[in-house]
Design a protein around this motif. Structure first.
Motif, mmCIF file in Angstrom:
data_model
loop_
_atom_site.group_PDB
_atom_site.id
_atom_site.type_symbol
_atom_site.label_atom_id
_atom_site.label_comp_id
_atom_site.label_asym_id
_atom_site.label_seq_id
_atom_site.Cartn_x
_atom_site.Cartn_y
_atom_site.Cartn_z
ATOM 1 N N PHE A 183 0.820 -1.210 0.000
ATOM 2 C CA PHE A 183 0.000 0.000 0.000
ATOM 3 C C PHE A 183 0.858 1.267 0.000
ATOM 4 O O PHE A 183 0.387 2.331 -0.408
ATOM 5 N N LEU B 85 -4.175 1.546 -6.130
ATOM 6 C CA LEU B 85 -4.945 1.221 -4.943
ATOM 7 C C LEU B 85 -6.194 2.091 -4.891
ATOM 8 O O LEU B 85 -6.123 3.311 -5.004
ATOM 9 N N SER C 39 -8.428 -4.135 -5.002
ATOM 10 C CA SER C 39 -8.407 -3.230 -3.851
ATOM 11 C C SER C 39 -9.503 -3.577 -2.855
ATOM 12 O O SER C 39 -9.265 -3.655 -1.638
ATOM 13 N N PRO D 58 -2.643 4.034 3.579
ATOM 14 C CA PRO D 58 -2.952 4.995 2.494
ATOM 15 C C PRO D 58 -3.067 6.421 3.023
ATOM 16 O O PRO D 58 -3.739 6.683 4.028
ATOM 17 N N ARG E 168 -7.456 6.594 -2.277
ATOM 18 C CA ARG E 168 -6.871 5.258 -2.256
ATOM 19 C C ARG E 168 -7.677 4.285 -1.398
ATOM 20 O O ARG E 168 -7.360 3.096 -1.348
#
Length: 1045
Positions: free
Chosen positions: A857, A864, A870, A900, A905
């Motif tokens: 990540f 992502l 995801s 993230p 994301r």
């Protein structure tokens, strides 16, 4: 032939049916004939029809044939199970306790036992037939003896039921089901463990319950007072018997024939001053010297004399036979208990610890009925050995449980804590096992005593107990290294290895190692034993040319400061002048040396001694190096391997001692003997061992030995020696063996860190500074595919494979992701990580998989939030953070969910809300766990969850707020509020553990820099600012419970 015979003999010819059944039993049971599935099916059907049709007088022989057919074939007889074990089945009706014919019951139980016998590779008996078998066996063991049944016949019935229960327990792990209560089974087994034991009347409860203290004081039934005449007559017998006895145990056969119901002579030597309250070193007045001494209950009853007239009556033969059968019942009960220990989880079984292990000697009353009672009082050596085997199985792996024992603090008056009770139990174990060691005459049982002591010593936390437990044991076992039986010698060395390896270095062991061993085993009270007194032919004679005796404690003469080291060296190298005992035959690697098991165990003791007490043996560095070289030059691969292990421990000990003395001794002065040591080693047979392709395990150990060279000593070795080491290791990296190649790579990795080789390494690294740009796409693709494939291997490989996947995914650059050839490998790699996180692998593997996802990540180039994988990745982490039993895995999954940095994301609104709900639910239930061992990680888990939730608040958008608000119930809001307020009021202290998780996790997490306090202070301020922004957004959405924050 059997099939044709079954067709020729009709069911109306009952005499012929009996002859056919006897033939089946003869062929299958005694001649070991194996029948195929068709034959088995035909014959089982024939026996079933015979039991339904023929007269009852034939059923015993038919059931005997049926038991031979069912032995090990339970999984192949599934078609007949309804007829045999169904409602009203043949075995159910014949084996039920209500069956009046005892022989039919016994034969039916024999059939049930053979049905329960599990064969590797074949399915086990399935439900409900498994429960039916257990119920019949349990009811049989619970039922009392019918008044019209002979004792010997009832003993055979109990034996068949216990054998069936043992087979049942060996079928797999114990599962708690309504009709299978562990406490009931343990109560039955405890009663049968004392079945027919002379002098003990057992009154057991129906059920044992898990409890830290004994719940039942089992008092033997009161016996009528003997008359004065009978008492005087008994005393006369005892006195006359004492005059005719010879000292020691000469003439006995160690109880190894039959069941050993003969009576051994009374003990003539002390036990190192054993009394009821503990060990007394200064007085022999309370030692166990005679059955009529001050401690009658502690003295083994099987060592006491018995009347010569006991077997003079006509029924003496029957009484002897009855005792033999009763001993077999006790032995079968102990074997069944051993199966319980193996199939039940230890954490469950330790709840019943107090029912089988005493915590006090029972002063002033009868001793508690425990496993140690059997080890001390049972007249059968096989039963005594069985109780010690069960105790060894209980002690094996008990370190975590026994770590609660402590008695170093002052005793409490108001109550006795569990730690003190457990410490008293540990002390009682030492006392009773040493009594058994002193009194035992059977070599097989003596071996079990020593093994049990080794398990005890390996698991007891001696640093939490008052000193003094190990000294009497140390002194008492010293003569046994020269015992006439090779198994006893090996077990005594195993016990010495446990003593010098447990929690090393212990101050008490250090003092014992420094004590001179000039005391003779024949003249010192507390060191000699009955076995040594009667078998003194094993005492070694002084060899010519020896200035001191290397056998510390069992020979005369002055010795060096570490007698155990000299003893082990002499056992490995010195020739023996004595003949072999019966059990030594064929066990020696040389005609005049000790048997191989003794030599190997002595080498292991040396390795433990070097590892735990190197400061005491470092003066023998060169001598031990020569010993290792001698072992490497032998032909026996086992001796070579143990020599290499000893060499590795020597190298590791040198490195540790060098680091410890870095500020006290000049560096050059310390390296001189080390350089001499490694010069001799590398000039000897170690190089040949590295090139021995026939023994890859030896090569692996030799590679580990090369990696243990002191860096400062390596730099002073000749250049050709340095080049030789590196060249051999480089060549071994091309080995096809999966053990040799990693060992060679590890050794080269150690060499890279050597200061003398760092310049060479820097010379190469200056040419690969542009590694990231010049990395071959094909090589990276192959590495990605190889790591993905390895993630499906066994757990040991999988753990490293998923970690490598995380590193590779973190490394991928836009230039790689833009190529179509990387699209499918990327999806397969992410799928492998997701499956591993969700799968049923070990917790270490799942921890590494969560770490790998978090590492992936961090790569801002991965799609992502928009990629197909995801949602599955976030779903897998959300599942783990709420449901995994292991809190360290939860911590790592929460850390991955907080990686993230931007809102996009996290995917769409629903995906973001799912992550929020999972973290909030995990925080709300962060104190709920089934395993109390996970409580130590509760604080770290809450800290990581709060950090993750605040991170989500800092990146959330107004569109996310309705979903977040709907996920908060009236019950969960106060809980989350309390946790978050507590976290923020902690002034950022928890952040000092690292951005990525709790302190104390495995290597690979981020390292805090030197100015870490300033860095994390800044991080704390950033988190607070972002959190305030999130709070304002939530308040705008109407979430009022955040006002106090």
């Amino acid at each position: 032939m059997l099939i044709h015979a079954s067709r020729l003999v009709p069911l109306s010819q009952e005499h012929l049916i009996i002859k056919l059944c006897q033939l089946i039993h003869q062929l299958l049971n005694q001649l070991q004939v194996i029948v195929d599935e068709h034959t088995l099916d035909v014959l089982v059907s024939y026996c079933s029809r015979a039991l339904r049709t023929c007269s009852s007088w034939t059923h015993t022989e038919v059931l005997l044939a049926l038991s031979s057919l069912l032995y090990g074939n339970g999984s192949r007889c599934h078609r007949h199970l309804p007829e045999l074990l169904g409602p009203g089945g043949i075995l159910v009706s014949h084996g039920d306790p209500s069956q009046p014919e005892i022989e039919l019951r016994r034969s039916a139980l024999h059939c049930i036992a053979n049905l329960c016998l599990s064969v590797p590779g074949q399915p086990y008996l399935e439900e409900p037939y498994k429960g039916v078998c257990y119920g019949i066996l349990l009811r049989t063991l619970q039922s009392p003896k019918p008044p019209d049944v002979e004792d010997i016949v009832f003993c055979t019935l109990l034996q068949s039921a216990l054998k069936g229960m043992q087979y049942f327990l060996n079928g797999g792990k114990w599962k708690a089901v309504p009709n299978q209560d562990l406490g009931t089974l343990l109560a039955i087994l405890k009663r049968l463990m004392f079945y027919g034991l002379p002098g003990i009347s057992v009154e057991m409860p129906q059920v044992l319950y898990p409890a830290p203290l004994p719940q039942y004081e089992t008092v033997p039934a009161a016996k009528p007072e003997p008359s004065q005449d009978s008492t005087s007559q008994q005393n006369k017998k005892r006195r006359s018997r004492g005059k005719g006895k010879k000292a020691g145990a000469e003439g006995k056969k160690d109880g190894e024939e039959g069941e050993g119901d003969h009576i051994s002579g009374p003990l003539k030597t002390g036990a190192g001053g054993v009394d009821q309250s503990g060990w007394s070193h200064g007085s022999q007045s309370t030692s166990v010297t005679s059955p009529s001494g001050a401690t009658p209950q502690l003295y083994p009853s099987w060592k006491k004399g018995s009347s010569d007239s006991e077997f003079s009556d006509p029924e003496g033969g029957m009484q002897s036979k009855l005792r033999l059968y009763q001993a077999r019942v006790r032995q079968s009960a102990l074997q069944c208990f051993l199966a319980v220990v193996k199939c039940v989880e230890k954490r469950i079984l330790y709840g019943y610890w107090s029912s089988f292990v005493p915590d006090a000697p029972g002063i002033g009353g009868p001793p508690p009925l425990t496993l140690l009672t059997i080890a001390l009082k049972d007249p059968s050596p096989k039963v005594r050995a069985g109780s010690l085997q069960v105790l060894s199985a209980l002690l094996e792996g008990s370190r975590q449980f026994l770590s609660n024992a402590e008695d170093t603090s002052a005793p409490r008056q108001a109550f006795t804590p569990f730690s003190a009770t457990l410490a008293a139990s540990v002390r009682e174990l030492h006392r009773c096992l040493l009594l058994a060691l002193v009194a035992e005459s059977s070599c097989q049982t003596l071996t079990q005593v020593l093994k049990c002591l080794a398990h005890l010593v390996s698991n007891v936390p001696y640093n939490r107990l008052r000193p003094g437990l190990l000294s009497p044991l140390w002194k008492q076992i010293r003569p046994y290294v020269r015992h006439r039986d090779v198994n006893v010698r090996v077990s005594s060395l195993t016990l010495f290895g446990a003593l010098v390896s447990t929690q090393a270095p212990l101050p008490e062991i250090q003092l014992l190692l420094q004590q001179p061993g000039s005391t003779s085993a024949l003249s010192t009270p507390g060191i000699s034993t009955p076995q040594e007194l009667s078998h003194n032919w094993r005492l070694p004679a002084r060899r010519d040319g020896e200035a001191s005796s290397p056998g510390g404690g069992v020979e005369g003469g002055p010795e060096g400061p570490c007698w155990l080291l000299q003893l082990c060296v002499s056992l490995v190298t010195q020739p023996r002048e004595e003949p072999y005992s019966d059990s030594d035959a064929g066990g020696s690697s040389g005609a005049s040396l000790e048997p191989s098991p003794v030599r190997l165990e002595a080498l292991q003791v040396l390795a433990h001694l070097v590892k735990g007490y190197f400061s005491m043996v470092q003066t023998y560095l060169l001598e031990l190096g020569q010993l290792s070289a001698r072992c490497l030059a032998e032909q026996d691969p086992s001796v070579q391997l143990h020599g290499a292990k000893l060499l590795e421990e020597l190298g590791t000990g040198v490195i540790q001692q060098y680091r410890a003395d870095a500020n006290t001794t000049p560096q050059s002065a310390k390296c001189v003997p080390v350089v001499e040591f490694w010069s001799e080693v590398l000039g000897g047979p170690l190089i040949s061992a590295l090139q021995n392709e026939q023994h890859p395990t030896l090569q692996t150990s030799a590679c580990d030995t090369l990696s243990s060279i002191l860096p400062q000593a390596f730099s002073q070795l000749p250049d050709k020696t340095q080049v030789l080491c590196i060249t051999i290791l480089l060549g071994l990296t091309y080995s096809e063996n999966s053990l040799v190649k990693p060992a060679a790579v590890r050794a080269l990795g150690v060499y890279i860190l050597f200061p003398c080789l760092r310049e060479v390494w820097d010379h190469y690294t200056c040419h690969i500074y542009n590694f990231q740009e010049e990395f071959s796409d094909m090589l990276l693709l192959n590495m990605l595919r190889s790591a993905t494939k390895a993630s499906g291997d066994k757990d040991r490989v999988k753990s490293n494979a998923v970690r490598a996947l995380g590193n590779l995914l973190h490394f991928l650059q836009p230039v790689h992701l833009g190529k179509p050839v990387f699209e499918q490998p990327l999806q397969e790699a992410m799928r492998a990580l997701i499956d591993t996180v969700r799968g049923d692998a070990t917790m270490k593997v799942r921890w590494n998989a969560c770490y790998a996802l978090g590492n992936a990540f961090r790569n801002h180039n991965l799609p992502l939030g928009s990629a197909v994988w995801s949602k599955e990745a976030y779903s897998a982490l959300s599942y783990v953070v709420t449901s995994c039993k292991n809190f360290k895995v939860r911590i790592k999954s929460a850390a991955a969910l907080s990686v993230p940095l931007t809102r996009d994301r996290y995917g769409d609104v629903h995906q973001f809300a799912e992550v929020w709900r999972a973290l909030a639910q995990a925080l709300e239930h962060s104190e709920e766990t089934e395993d109390f061992l996970e409580y130590r990680y509760c604080a770290s888990l809450r800290s990581q969850l709060c950090r993750a939730l605040l991170h989500l608040l800092s990146v959330c958008q107004p569109d996310d707020l309705p979903a977040l608000r709907s996920s908060l119930s009236d019950q969960s809001r106060p809980v989350l509020q309390g946790f978050l307020v507590h976290y923020l009021s902690d002034k950022g202290v928890t952040l000092a553990a690292g951005v990525d998780g709790a302190a104390g996790e495995e290597a690979g997490d981020h390292v805090v820099p030197e100015d870490g306090l300033m860095v994390f202070a800044g991080v704390s301020q950033c988190v607070r600012i972002k959190a305030m922004i999130g709070f304002l957004l939530l308040r705008a959405a109407g979430i009022s419970w955040l006002n106090p924050l």
